[in-house]
Design a protein around this motif. Structure first.
Motif, mmCIF file in Angstrom:
data_model
loop_
_atom_site.group_PDB
_atom_site.id
_atom_site.type_symbol
_atom_site.label_atom_id
_atom_site.label_comp_id
_atom_site.label_asym_id
_atom_site.label_seq_id
_atom_site.Cartn_x
_atom_site.Cartn_y
_atom_site.Cartn_z
ATOM 1 N N SER A 65 20.750 -0.856 93.721
ATOM 2 C CA SER A 65 20.264 0.497 94.023
ATOM 3 C C SER A 65 19.210 0.936 93.012
ATOM 4 C CB SER A 65 21.421 1.507 93.998
ATOM 5 O OG SER A 65 21.758 1.824 92.660
ATOM 6 N N LYS A 66 18.445 1.952 93.433
ATOM 7 C CA LYS A 66 17.415 2.499 92.516
ATOM 8 C C LYS A 66 18.088 3.122 91.295
ATOM 9 C CE LYS A 66 13.355 3.397 95.291
ATOM 10 N NZ LYS A 66 13.708 3.571 96.727
ATOM 11 N N GLU A 70 17.371 2.718 87.348
ATOM 12 C CA GLU A 70 17.078 3.876 86.486
ATOM 13 C C GLU A 70 18.040 3.929 85.298
ATOM 14 O OE1 GLU A 70 17.500 7.642 88.494
ATOM 15 O OE2 GLU A 70 17.325 8.670 86.548
ATOM 16 N N SER A 71 19.352 3.749 85.592
ATOM 17 C CA SER A 71 20.298 3.852 84.459
ATOM 18 C C SER A 71 20.073 2.693 83.475
ATOM 19 C CB SER A 71 21.746 3.907 84.938
ATOM 20 O OG SER A 71 22.072 2.771 85.672
ATOM 21 N N LYS A 74 17.100 3.539 81.352
ATOM 22 C CA LYS A 74 17.392 4.592 80.361
ATOM 23 C C LYS A 74 18.219 4.021 79.212
ATOM 24 C CE LYS A 74 16.534 8.872 82.523
ATOM 25 N NZ LYS A 74 16.998 9.715 83.614
ATOM 26 N N ILE A 75 19.198 3.178 79.553
ATOM 27 C CA ILE A 75 20.030 2.594 78.485
ATOM 28 C C ILE A 75 19.148 1.709 77.595
ATOM 29 C CG2 ILE A 75 22.016 1.098 77.992
ATOM 30 C CD1 ILE A 75 23.254 2.166 80.650
ATOM 31 N N ARG A 76 18.258 0.985 78.229
ATOM 32 C CA ARG A 76 17.347 0.120 77.478
ATOM 33 C C ARG A 76 16.519 0.941 76.484
ATOM 34 N NH1 ARG A 76 15.972 -4.340 75.102
ATOM 35 N NH2 ARG A 76 14.164 -5.448 75.875
ATOM 36 N N LEU A 99 14.294 -7.680 85.869
ATOM 37 C CA LEU A 99 13.050 -7.539 85.092
ATOM 38 C C LEU A 99 12.510 -6.112 85.222
ATOM 39 C CD1 LEU A 99 11.474 -10.977 86.119
ATOM 40 C CD2 LEU A 99 12.133 -10.311 83.782
ATOM 41 N N ASP A 100 12.576 -5.561 86.464
ATOM 42 C CA ASP A 100 12.116 -4.166 86.677
ATOM 43 C C ASP A 100 12.898 -3.200 85.810
ATOM 44 O OD1 ASP A 100 10.339 -4.965 88.560
ATOM 45 O OD2 ASP A 100 11.534 -4.307 90.308
#
Ligand code: KIV
Ligand code: ZN
Length: 510
Positions: A65-66, A70-71, A74-76, A99-100
């Motif tokens: 999922s998108k 996103e999560s 953000k964690i990265r 990778l995205d």
């Protein structure tokens, strides 16, 4: 521990030099039926896992999922010390999603057992190897560290499992993972399997064990004893169906049984377990090892006696080691030592006769199936004390006037520590007026508030007896109940309130 057990431990283990903790609370843990975490919740948990000191955090399944991408992103961006991992099927588009998400490590998997080959993937053994190898090569070409899982390894033919492991290792995989996808292993089977794998591969080996028969921790521990370099775990043992190996159980067993310190700050375990329980809505049973409410709770007289002398008598580790706390529970099995220690904790001094009465009451409450809380104990003990002492506040007079279109007025006379005081107050009703007057009269003696008020008619008719039960508290957080029965409902209320206030006053003065 006896010498025999000590020797057994040392002789039978083939421990890896470094054991990695791969936490999958945010991926397999989130697959717990009914659990879905928001981006913000994943961020909170990731931060705490990092603070705990786990080596790897599987943050999700980016291709799913998108929100997962996103999560993960953000964690990265939080720049954590733990390595961040994304799950991917053995498909280029899934690896692209990792990778995205800007992750550095992919955990790629494909089913290898006959059941998965024939009924899920409908692919031949060769096709599966080809997909696995292609995806490992693709991920390596794109700069990712790669862990390869042969899903349902434990129901895969051993020669085929070794064949695919050899191929992906040659393709550049950094870790081989052995999922016991439906949790069918036992410790002795785990011993045989992991020993065989370790004898045939030099590449680091990971295990991912499910808990369908309640053996995930025992099996993961066995795998580590046989040289596994890493275990996949989750906080609270969350995960598909009955979950995965529980992080807290594995880490604490290694620490307590073998003295293997993985460098985690284990004092954070209890609060992290609570956070995960709250955010996922999956509350731990009271008897959950390490983090359950009862993990360090003691009731029986024999145990409490031992604990009070030396906590190691009935605790294999201290609650402080995992950030938990010890609790002495009073009930049917309680012994005198536990009650004495509780009374001491609350600075309540009873003589032998008073103590016997309090102890008997706790036992009879226990026999009637009730667990006695600290508040119950305080109330019972204070009532006992109150019955032996001068009551500080006594009602000396009461008059109520009620008329049409005027507020009811109560005139109350109290004797407080031997001094009579009188005042009149109004209220929305006669009880309210009387309680307001009491409030004025006692304000220099004690500051209390009424938390609960219950009125019940216990007989029928206009001369019915009214029973009033109240709970008041003072501003130090002490609570005391009060009870009274009277034909006059206002008088019953005043006496119940004074009963409670007198107990609070005795606690304050004690
Ligand atoms: O249990 C399992 O097999 C998994 C795989 C994705 C590794 O979770
Ligand atoms: Zn799993």
């Amino acid at each position: 521990m006896t010498e025999n057990i000590e020797n057994l431990k040392k002789e039978n283990m083939n421990l890896a030099e470094k054991i990695y903790i791969f936490d999958t609370t945010l991926r397999d843990g989130e697959q717990t039926p009914g659990v879905a975490l928001t981006v913000d919740e994943k961020i909170q948990i990731a931060q705490k896992l990092n603070n705990l000191g786990v080596d790897k955090i599987e943050v999700g399944f980016p291709a799913s999922s998108k929100g997962e991408i996103e999560s993960a992103k953000k964690i990265r961006s939080m720049d954590l010390d733990s390595t961040l991992v994304g799950l991917a099927r053995s498909l280029p588009q899934d690896i692209d999603a990792v990778l995205d998400a800007d992750l550095e490590y992919v955990h790629t998997f494909i089913g290898t057992s006959p059941l998965h080959r024939d009924y899920k993937l409908k692919m031949s053994k060769e096709e599966i190897i080809e997909k696995a190898v292609e995806s490992v090569e693709y991920a390596k070409d794109h700069g990712l560290a790669v862990e390869f899982s042969a899903e349902d390894s434990t129901r895969t033919e051993r020669n085929y499992l070794f064949e695919i492991f050899n191929e992906v290792a040659d393709a550049g995989a950094d870790f081989l993972d052995v999922p016991d996808t439906v949790g069918i292993l036992t410790p002795i089977m785990t011993h045989e399997l992991i020993t065989d794998i370790k004898n045939n591969f030099t590449i680091p080996i990971s295990v991912h064990f499910h808990n369908d028969f309640g053996l995930a921790t025992a099996n993961s521990l066995t795998a580590i004893e046989c040289g596994a370099n890493q275990a996949h775990v989750t906080i609270n043992g969350l995960g598909e169906r009955t979950g995965n190996c529980s992080l807290e159980e594995l880490v604490m067993t290694l620490k307590s049984a073998y003295g293997i310190d993985l460098g985690l700050d284990t004092t954070r375990l209890y609060s992290l377990s609570n956070l995960v329980g709250r955010l996922t809505g999956v509350k731990m049973p009271v008897n959950k090892p390490i983090v359950g409410d009862n993990a360090f709770a003691h009731e029986s007289g024999i145990h409490v006696h031992g604990i009070l002398n030396n906590s190691s008598t009935y605790e294999p580790m201290s609650p402080e080691m995992v950030g938990h706390s010890r609790r002495i529970v009073l009930g049917k099995h309680t012994g005198a030592n536990a009650v004495k220690s509780k009374l001491k904790e609350h600075h309540i001094d009873l003589n032998d006769e008073q103590f016997c009465k309090v102890f008997d009451e706790i036992k009879s409450l226990g026999d009637s199936g009730k667990c006695v809380t600290d508040d119950d104990l305080i109330a019972i003990a204070i009532t006992e004390l109150a019955s032996a002492r001068e009551t500080p506040i006594v009602i000396k007079g009461l008059s109520i006037s009620i008329g049409a279109n005027v507020s009811p007025t109560a005139t109350v006379k109290l004797e407080i520590d031997g001094v009579e005081k009188e005042t009149a107050s109004t209220g929305v009703g006669p009880i309210d007026a009387a309680l307001n007057a009491i409030g004025v009269l006692i304000k220099d003696t004690i500051d209390v508030k009424l938390d609960e008020y219950n009125l019940e008619g216990i007989t029928g008719g206009t001369d019915a007896l009214a029973e009033v039960f109240v709970i008041c508290s003072d501003f130090d957080g002490n609570k005391a109940n009060g009870r009274s029965t009277n034909q006059d409902v206002v008088m019953a209320s005043i006496l119940a309130i004074l009963d409670s206030i007198n107990k609070l006053l005795l606690i304050k003065r004690a």
